[in-house]
Design an enzyme around this catalytic site. Structure first.
Site, short mmCIF file in Angstrom:
data_model
loop_
_atom_site.label_atom_id
_atom_site.label_comp_id
_atom_site.label_asym_id
_atom_site.label_seq_id
_atom_site.Cartn_x
_atom_site.Cartn_y
_atom_site.Cartn_z
CD GLU A 32 -23.44 1.85 36.76
OE1 GLU A 32 -23.21 2.78 35.96
OE2 GLU A 32 -22.63 0.95 37.01
NE ARG A 50 -39.65 -26.94 19.16
CZ ARG A 50 -40.00 -28.09 19.70
NH1 ARG A 50 -39.18 -29.13 19.70
NH2 ARG A 50 -41.18 -28.21 20.28
CG PHE A 95 -19.93 4.08 42.95
CD1 PHE A 95 -19.14 5.21 42.83
CD2 PHE A 95 -21.32 4.22 42.78
CE1 PHE A 95 -19.70 6.46 42.54
CE2 PHE A 95 -21.88 5.47 42.49
CZ PHE A 95 -21.07 6.58 42.38
CB THR A 112 -34.92 3.32 38.14
OG1 THR A 112 -35.25 4.70 38.34
CG2 THR A 112 -34.63 2.66 39.48
N1 COS Z 1 -22.67 16.02 36.17
C1 COS Z 1 -22.20 16.99 36.99
N2 COS Z 1 -22.95 17.58 37.94
C2 COS Z 1 -24.24 17.17 38.06
C3 COS Z 1 -24.78 16.16 37.23
C4 COS Z 1 -23.94 15.59 36.25
N3 COS Z 1 -24.39 14.64 35.43
N4 COS Z 1 -26.07 15.96 37.58
C5 COS Z 1 -26.33 16.80 38.59
N5 COS Z 1 -25.21 17.54 38.88
C6 COS Z 1 -25.09 18.59 39.88
C7 COS Z 1 -26.13 19.66 39.65
O1 COS Z 1 -25.69 20.61 38.72
C8 COS Z 1 -26.32 20.23 41.03
O2 COS Z 1 -25.28 21.14 41.31
P1 COS Z 1 -25.62 22.71 41.63
O3 COS Z 1 -26.47 22.65 42.88
O4 COS Z 1 -24.29 23.33 41.86
O5 COS Z 1 -26.36 23.20 40.46
C9 COS Z 1 -26.12 19.04 41.94
O6 COS Z 1 -25.36 18.07 41.18
C10 COS Z 1 -27.40 18.42 42.40
O7 COS Z 1 -28.14 18.04 41.26
P2 COS Z 1 -29.72 17.96 41.25
O8 COS Z 1 -30.28 19.19 41.89
O9 COS Z 1 -30.16 17.60 39.89
O10 COS Z 1 -29.95 16.72 42.26
P3 COS Z 1 -31.32 15.99 42.62
O11 COS Z 1 -31.18 15.48 44.00
O12 COS Z 1 -32.49 16.81 42.29
O13 COS Z 1 -31.42 14.72 41.60
C11 COS Z 1 -30.76 12.74 40.41
C12 COS Z 1 -30.40 14.10 40.99
C13 COS Z 1 -32.16 12.25 40.64
C14 COS Z 1 -30.49 12.82 38.92
C15 COS Z 1 -29.74 11.81 41.10
O14 COS Z 1 -30.04 11.69 42.48
C16 COS Z 1 -29.63 10.42 40.50
O15 COS Z 1 -29.00 10.23 39.46
N6 COS Z 1 -30.24 9.44 41.18
C17 COS Z 1 -30.06 8.05 40.83
C18 COS Z 1 -28.88 7.53 41.59
C19 COS Z 1 -28.34 6.32 40.98
O16 COS Z 1 -28.09 6.23 39.79
N7 COS Z 1 -28.11 5.35 41.84
C20 COS Z 1 -27.52 4.14 41.42
C21 COS Z 1 -26.50 3.80 42.42
S1 COS Z 1 -25.00 3.41 41.76
S2 COS Z 1 -25.28 1.60 41.08
#
Ligand code: COS
Length: 387
Positions: free
Chosen positions: A364, A269, A122, A366
């Site tokens: 996945e 222990r 991924f 923090t």
């Molecule tokens: N399922 C479906 N759609 C989702 C969703 C979910 N769980 N979470 C967000 N979305 C959608 C939102 O609805 C939004 O769509 P619309 O603009 O049409 O409403 C879009 O995705 C953007 O979402 P949002 O505005 O919440 O995005 P942000 O950039 O503000 O923040 C976070 C999103 C911080 C939650 C996200 O970037 C995140 O999870 N970051 C961590 C990343 C991660 O886990 N990395 C690990 C790497 S993989 S090991």
């Protein structure tokens, strides 16, 4: 949801025996060599572990989320690196195709993933884009019937072994946030893909991560997951909702293993003329760990069951990942404490788990990102009701 309890019991028994007889005896070897032995990977393929979550039509076991977490409760009772080799293929690497892929994409890739012939990976994180995933810069530019991809992905688990990537790239530079991102399936053999050197990590030896560099990589337009531009971020978030429940289950399993080891040690222990487990201050550490573990297990099962019911589990997945990963860190700390001086020594193994589990609070999403997801969902829901 458990579809057939008897079949499930056989699978759980097989996995538990495999962990006990094949994986636990090889933990030290994996930590020393930083490799999962090939014969163990082959055994995993034969057991169908790479296909746990792939639909049956494509050769997998098609486990429900509840079944998947029950399997992870067993598979996770050993070094997390063993889970990691199958983790991206059963989880974040393949689920984009399972959840949002076209029939053709499923038919092309899922059978090869289910057997373990192809390892999925991924590719979301970048040097400049970690928690703020929507700011990613990797560019996919349309040229006729294909896209040209340029950019670098960072800390990509199983990249050195990967046969395919679920890649998130920006197809619309005018849209700097989520709406400009598209998810692609990229064959790892495509010319222009190269790999950085293997990352040297705090723990989880045997699980490999590295940079993946894309230089003018030609990806057919038909490889867009679901065939639609601009919805790749949503695919990634849906994949992560599921992945977070999976990781929370692994946290429960590793915590159980550490607590079992600590309990055994506390009963064996002796100090001051009695087993250290007789001391109430040691009992408090055992009891707190048991109570928190029980809570995390219940949360994971509840989140899994809700997902099986077709509910949106973004909040529950984040709650389970947050609580279970933090719980796992606390249990690791107490386990080292119960082992005392031995807990700090490599040959007792517990310090290795202490380092291994640190990652759970980071990848996945923090713990802080989980908190943000939970609080935002709470406010969104409350706002909806108030209007
Ligand atoms: N399922 C479906 N759609 C989702 C969703 C979910 N769980 N979470 C967000 N979305 C959608 C939102 O609805 C939004 O769509 P619309 O603009 O049409 O409403 C879009 O995705 C953007 O979402 P949002 O505005 O919440 O995005 P942000 O950039 O503000 O923040 C976070 C999103 C911080 C939650 C996200 O970037 C995140 O999870 N970051 C961590 C990343 C991660 O886990 N990395 C690990 C790497 S993989 S090991």
């Amino acid at each position: 949801m458990i579809r057939d309890q008897e079949t499930m019991n056989v699978l759980l028994d097989n996995v538990a025996r495999f962990v006990r007889e094949r994986l636990v005896p090889n933990e030290e070897r994996v930590a020393e060599t930083d490799e999962i032995p090939a014969d163990i990977v082959n055994d995993m393929k034969e057991m169908g572990l790479f296909g746990l979550t792939i639909p049956e039509t494509y050769g997998g076991l098609d486990l429900t989320m509840e079944e998947e977490v029950l399997v992870m409760f067993e598979l996770g009772k050993t070094s997390p690196a063993f889970r990691s080799i199958i983790g991206t293929t059963v989880g974040i690497g393949s689920q984009g195709i399972v959840i949002d892929g076209t029939e053709e994409q499923k038919a092309t890739w899922l059978p090869k993933l289910a057997t373990g012939e192809v390892i999925a990976s991924f590719a979301l994180t970048e040097p400049g884009s970690g928690s703020d995933a929507a700011s990613l810069k990797t560019r996919a530019e349309r040229r006729g019937d294909h896209y040209v991809v340029n950019g670098t992905k960072r800390f990509i688990t199983n990249a050195p072994q990967a046969g395919m990537f679920t890649l998130m790239a920006r197809t619309n530079p005018e849209e700097p946030r989520a709406g400009g991102i598209t998810a692609f399936i990229v064959d790892a053999k495509t010319p222009g893909i190269s790999f950085g050197r293997r990352d040297r990590k705090m723990g989880q030896k045997g699980a490999h991560t590295c940079d993946v560099i894309f230089e003018d990589v030609k990806v057919p337009a038909q490889n867009i997951i679901g065939g639609k531009e601009g919805v790749g971020f949503k695919t990634a978030m849906k994949v992560l909702d599921k992945g977070r429940i999976h990781i929370a289950a692994i946290c429960v399993a590793v915590a159980q293993r550490m607590l079992d080891d600590a309990l055994r040690y506390a009963m064996e222990r002796e100090q001051f003329g009695q087993a250290i487990g007789e001391f109430q201050l040691v009992q408090a550490m055992l009891a707190d760990s048991q109570a928190e573990l029980y809570a995390a297990r219940c949360m994971v099962l509840d989140a899994a069951r809700r997902r099986d019911e077709g509910k949106n589990v973004s909040t529950e997945a984040a709650c389970a990942k947050l609580f279970a990963s933090e719980m796992c860190g606390r249990v690791a700390d107490r386990a080292v404490q119960i082992f005392g001086g031995a807990g700090y020594m490599a040959e007792y193994g517990i310090e290795r788990f202490y380092r291994d589990v640190r990652l759970f609070r980071i990848y996945e999403g923090t713990s802080q990102i989980q908190q943000i997801v939970i609080a935002r969902n709470m406010m969104r829901e409350a706002g909806g009701e108030l209007k």
